[in-house]
Design a protein around this motif. Structure first.
Motif, short mmCIF file in Angstrom:
data_model
loop_
_atom_site.label_atom_id
_atom_site.label_comp_id
_atom_site.label_asym_id
_atom_site.label_seq_id
_atom_site.Cartn_x
_atom_site.Cartn_y
_atom_site.Cartn_z
N SER A 186 0.82 -1.21 0.00
CA SER A 186 0.00 0.00 0.00
C SER A 186 0.86 1.27 0.00
N GLN A 187 2.14 1.15 0.29
CA GLN A 187 3.04 2.30 0.33
C GLN A 187 3.96 2.38 -0.90
N ILE A 188 3.72 1.53 -1.89
CA ILE A 188 4.65 1.43 -3.02
C ILE A 188 4.73 2.73 -3.84
N ASP A 189 3.63 3.48 -3.92
CA ASP A 189 3.67 4.76 -4.63
C ASP A 189 4.64 5.73 -3.96
N GLU A 190 4.61 5.76 -2.63
CA GLU A 190 5.53 6.63 -1.87
C GLU A 190 6.98 6.22 -2.08
N ILE A 191 7.22 4.91 -2.11
CA ILE A 191 8.57 4.40 -2.31
C ILE A 191 9.07 4.78 -3.71
N ALA A 192 8.21 4.62 -4.71
CA ALA A 192 8.59 4.97 -6.07
C ALA A 192 8.92 6.46 -6.18
N THR A 193 8.11 7.29 -5.57
CA THR A 193 8.37 8.73 -5.57
C THR A 193 9.71 9.04 -4.92
N ALA A 194 9.99 8.38 -3.80
CA ALA A 194 11.26 8.60 -3.10
C ALA A 194 12.45 8.17 -3.97
N ILE A 195 12.31 7.07 -4.70
CA ILE A 195 13.39 6.61 -5.57
C ILE A 195 13.64 7.64 -6.67
N LEU A 196 12.59 8.09 -7.32
CA LEU A 196 12.76 9.07 -8.41
C LEU A 196 13.31 10.40 -7.89
N THR A 197 12.92 10.77 -6.71
CA THR A 197 13.38 12.03 -6.12
C THR A 197 14.83 11.94 -5.66
N GLN A 198 15.19 10.81 -5.09
CA GLN A 198 16.52 10.68 -4.47
C GLN A 198 17.58 10.09 -5.39
N SER A 199 17.17 9.50 -6.49
CA SER A 199 18.14 8.92 -7.41
C SER A 199 18.91 10.04 -8.12
N LYS A 200 20.22 9.92 -8.12
CA LYS A 200 21.07 10.90 -8.80
C LYS A 200 21.35 10.48 -10.24
N HIS A 201 20.92 9.28 -10.60
CA HIS A 201 21.23 8.73 -11.91
C HIS A 201 19.98 8.14 -12.57
N LYS A 202 19.99 8.11 -13.89
CA LYS A 202 18.87 7.54 -14.63
C LYS A 202 19.01 6.04 -14.85
N ILE A 203 20.17 5.50 -14.52
CA ILE A 203 20.37 4.05 -14.57
C ILE A 203 20.19 3.54 -13.15
N ILE A 204 19.18 2.69 -12.97
CA ILE A 204 18.88 2.17 -11.64
C ILE A 204 18.92 0.65 -11.70
N ALA A 205 19.77 0.07 -10.85
CA ALA A 205 19.94 -1.38 -10.77
C ALA A 205 19.13 -1.90 -9.58
N PHE A 206 18.24 -2.85 -9.85
CA PHE A 206 17.36 -3.40 -8.82
C PHE A 206 17.85 -4.79 -8.42
N HIS A 207 18.24 -4.91 -7.15
CA HIS A 207 18.72 -6.18 -6.60
C HIS A 207 17.65 -6.75 -5.67
N GLY A 208 17.52 -8.05 -5.69
CA GLY A 208 16.59 -8.71 -4.78
C GLY A 208 16.27 -10.10 -5.29
N GLU A 209 15.90 -10.96 -4.38
CA GLU A 209 15.60 -12.34 -4.76
C GLU A 209 14.34 -12.42 -5.62
N MET A 210 14.15 -13.53 -6.26
CA MET A 210 12.98 -13.77 -7.09
C MET A 210 11.71 -13.59 -6.25
N GLY A 211 10.76 -12.84 -6.78
CA GLY A 211 9.48 -12.66 -6.11
C GLY A 211 9.44 -11.59 -5.04
N VAL A 212 10.50 -10.80 -4.91
CA VAL A 212 10.54 -9.78 -3.86
C VAL A 212 9.76 -8.52 -4.25
N GLY A 213 9.47 -8.35 -5.55
CA GLY A 213 8.67 -7.20 -5.96
C GLY A 213 9.39 -6.19 -6.83
N LYS A 214 10.48 -6.59 -7.45
CA LYS A 214 11.22 -5.66 -8.30
C LYS A 214 10.37 -5.18 -9.48
N THR A 215 9.75 -6.12 -10.18
CA THR A 215 8.94 -5.75 -11.35
C THR A 215 7.74 -4.91 -10.94
#
Length: 135
Positions: A8-37
């Motif tokens: 339910s908080q994923i929109d806030e997390i996405a906003t924080a990533i876009l706001t705080q990311s200094k780069h346009k290339i973002i590497a997503f690490h995490g095990e299968m099924g953790v919610g990267k996609t």
């Protein structure tokens, strides 16, 4: 950034990533099924992608058009080696100044530029995840 969140908080997390990311290339690490996609779908929507987004598991890369840019979503899980990344022209994508969201970046670690944002997602339980963003 280091936070715990639920779906339910994923929109806030996405906003924080876009706001705080200094780069346009973002590497997503995490095990299968953790919610990267799932997170990447929300990020794409926030960037203005109006088309249906999906995991590029079999195509390796999907291209989307944002409000005023391009987004490339990579899923490197099925890559056997870095030669496959060269075969799809990974360097052209990474140095295009477009958004590049990369799942399973460890499969192409040696090809990634130094200046990227790393997002690590860990499953705490069925509803709760922790996320760590590093520029």
């Amino acid at each position: 950034m280091q936070k715990e969140y639920n779906l339910s908080q994923i929109d806030e997390i996405a906003t924080a990533i876009l706001t705080q990311s200094k780069h346009k290339i973002i590497a997503f690490h995490g095990e299968m099924g953790v919610g990267k996609t799932t997170l990447i779908k929300v990020l794409a929507k926030q960037l203005g992608v109006n088309e249906l987004t999906s995991s590029p598991t079999f195509s390796i890369v999907n291209e989307y058009h944002t409000t005023n840019d391009v987004l490339y979503h990579f899923d490197c899980y099925r890559m056997e080696d870095e030669v496959e990344a060269y075969d799809i022209g990974i360097e052209d994508y990474l140095y295009s100044d477009a958004w590049c969201f990369i799942e399973w970046p460890e499969r192409i670690q040696n090809l990634l530029p130094e200046e990227i944002t790393e997002v690590n997602i860990k499953k705490i339980n069925e509803q709760l995840r922790s996320i760590h963003l590093k520029n």
